[in-house]
Design an enzyme around this catalytic site. Structure first.
Site, mmCIF file in Angstrom:
data_model
loop_
_atom_site.group_PDB
_atom_site.id
_atom_site.type_symbol
_atom_site.label_atom_id
_atom_site.label_comp_id
_atom_site.label_asym_id
_atom_site.label_seq_id
_atom_site.Cartn_x
_atom_site.Cartn_y
_atom_site.Cartn_z
ATOM 1 N N THR A 40 0.838 -1.208 0.000
ATOM 2 C CA THR A 40 0.000 0.000 0.000
ATOM 3 C C THR A 40 0.874 1.260 0.000
ATOM 4 O O THR A 40 0.581 2.236 -0.687
ATOM 5 C CB THR A 40 -0.909 0.012 1.250
ATOM 6 O OG1 THR A 40 -1.689 -1.173 1.237
ATOM 7 C CG2 THR A 40 -1.830 1.222 1.258
ATOM 8 N N HIS A 43 2.052 1.901 -3.419
ATOM 9 C CA HIS A 43 1.029 2.530 -4.264
ATOM 10 C C HIS A 43 0.971 4.036 -3.998
ATOM 11 O O HIS A 43 0.821 4.835 -4.919
ATOM 12 C CB HIS A 43 -0.361 1.930 -3.992
ATOM 13 C CG HIS A 43 -0.491 0.497 -4.425
ATOM 14 N ND1 HIS A 43 -0.310 0.096 -5.723
ATOM 15 C CD2 HIS A 43 -0.787 -0.624 -3.732
ATOM 16 C CE1 HIS A 43 -0.484 -1.203 -5.814
ATOM 17 N NE2 HIS A 43 -0.770 -1.680 -4.610
#
Ligand code: ZN
Length: 342
Positions: A40, A43
């Protein structure tokens, strides 16, 4: 304090000095010792389509951490300064239907630290006391990875494991944790697949009886041969890769259970009749950790020594070396990557 910040709506992360948070009413201020770096965070750093739709800079990133209680906000009586703790990073509303039926992990009002509010790649973080868990002797290095490990605990322990055959599809850090958890929970045979030999070696280290290189070997044929032609009782799908999803359906036995955790990048075509309905299987979507059933189970597995997840931690960096930490994840060869903050 020093923190890793998503400063602008553009690729990259910045190490900067930001105000130290204070513990508000019902909150605990935690001095972060170790933090885990996750896909995450990658990202958010890369500013992909998901990040552009979700993140509002400036934001302190990071959601996996453990540390020491530094101060207590008004009304907090159940912790003491100096205690070692970790925390559930999903902050839930407490009053929706899911929350009030023991299903807080699917609260539709969930706000995530390091995503929707300031996170843990910092010297300090303030957390609601409801989310804080004492470590009970577990080192903070392990406490820092209890968030992703909790996803693996949730995936494995919500199936019937003792005496079962289990196939873990995808041996990233969460898949490798799942291998160790399935062994610790009494699985009779644990089979693991991946396309990366380093990850397969890590799965083997965590106790996989059989590892399959999906880039070279016939995955379905191997799993069926290892289970007397029946297929496995439980599949944990940790990759999200379409070909691997079809392998999950092809290797689950009639009436078995497929735990779906890996996130496909887009739509995946499924033959519902032959892959699901006629096999009478159960599919379960794994999101987050059950609050707080998963945390209590996980803490006992770890504090009792039933599971040692440390082989999965392959890289350690100081806070300022976040770019190196992200590069290690990008390489695809890393297990769990952690930051040593204090
Ligand atoms: Zn809720």
């Amino acid at each position: 304090m020093q923190a890793i910040v998503k400063a602008q709506r553009a690729p990259g992360l910045t190490v900067s000095t930001v105000p130290k948070p204070v513990a508000g009413p019902g909150e605990v201020l935690i001095r972060v010792r170790h933090a885990g770096v996750c896909g995450t965070d990658l990202h958010i750093a890369d500013w992909d389509a998901w990040a552009q739709g979700r993140i509002s800079p400036p934001l302190v990133v990071g959601h996996e951490f453990a540390g020491e209680v530094a101060a207590l906000g008004p009304g907090v009586t159940e912790f003491q300064v100096g205690q070692l703790v970790t925390a559930e990073g999903h902050i839930i509303c407490g009053h929706c239907q899911a929350c009030r039926t023991g299903n807080g992990h699917i609260c539709k009002n969930t706000r995530i630290i390091g995503v929707d509010r300031d996170g843990a790649f910092a010297e300090f973080i303030a957390m609601p006391a409801t989310n804080v868990m004492t470590l009970d002797g577990i080192p903070t290095e392990i406490g820092a990875i209890m968030d992703p490990m909790g996803n693996a605990f949730h995936a494995v322990l919500s199936a019937d494991i003792p005496g079962s055959t289990v196939f873990i599809v995808g041996c990233g850090p969460i898949g490798c944790f799942a291998v160790g958890i399935a062994r610790a929970a009494g699985a009779a045979k644990v089979i693991a697949s991946d396309v990366n030999p380093n990850r397969l070696a890590l799965a083997k280290k965590m106790g996989a009886h059989v590892v399959i290189n999906a880039a070279k070997d016939d995955v379905v044929r191997t799993v069926l041969a290892e289970t007397g032609g029946e297929g496995v009782d439980v599949v944990c799908e940790m990759s999200g890769v379409p070909a691997a999803l079809h392998q999950a359906f092809a290797t689950i036995r009639m009436g078995g259970r497929v735990q779906l955790l890996g996130l496909p990048k887009g739509e995946v075509s499924v033959d519902f009749a032959s892959e699901i309905i006629f096999k009478g299987i159960t599919l379960y979507g794994v999101i987050g950790r059950k609050m707080y059933e998963t945390w209590h189970q996980m803490r006992r597995f770890l504090s009792s020594g039933l599971l040692d997840p440390r082989p999965v931690i392959t890289h350690r960096f100081p806070l300022a070396k976040i770019d190196d930490a992200l590069a290690a994840i990008r390489s695809g060869d890393a297990g769990k990557v952690i930051l040593e903050i204090a």
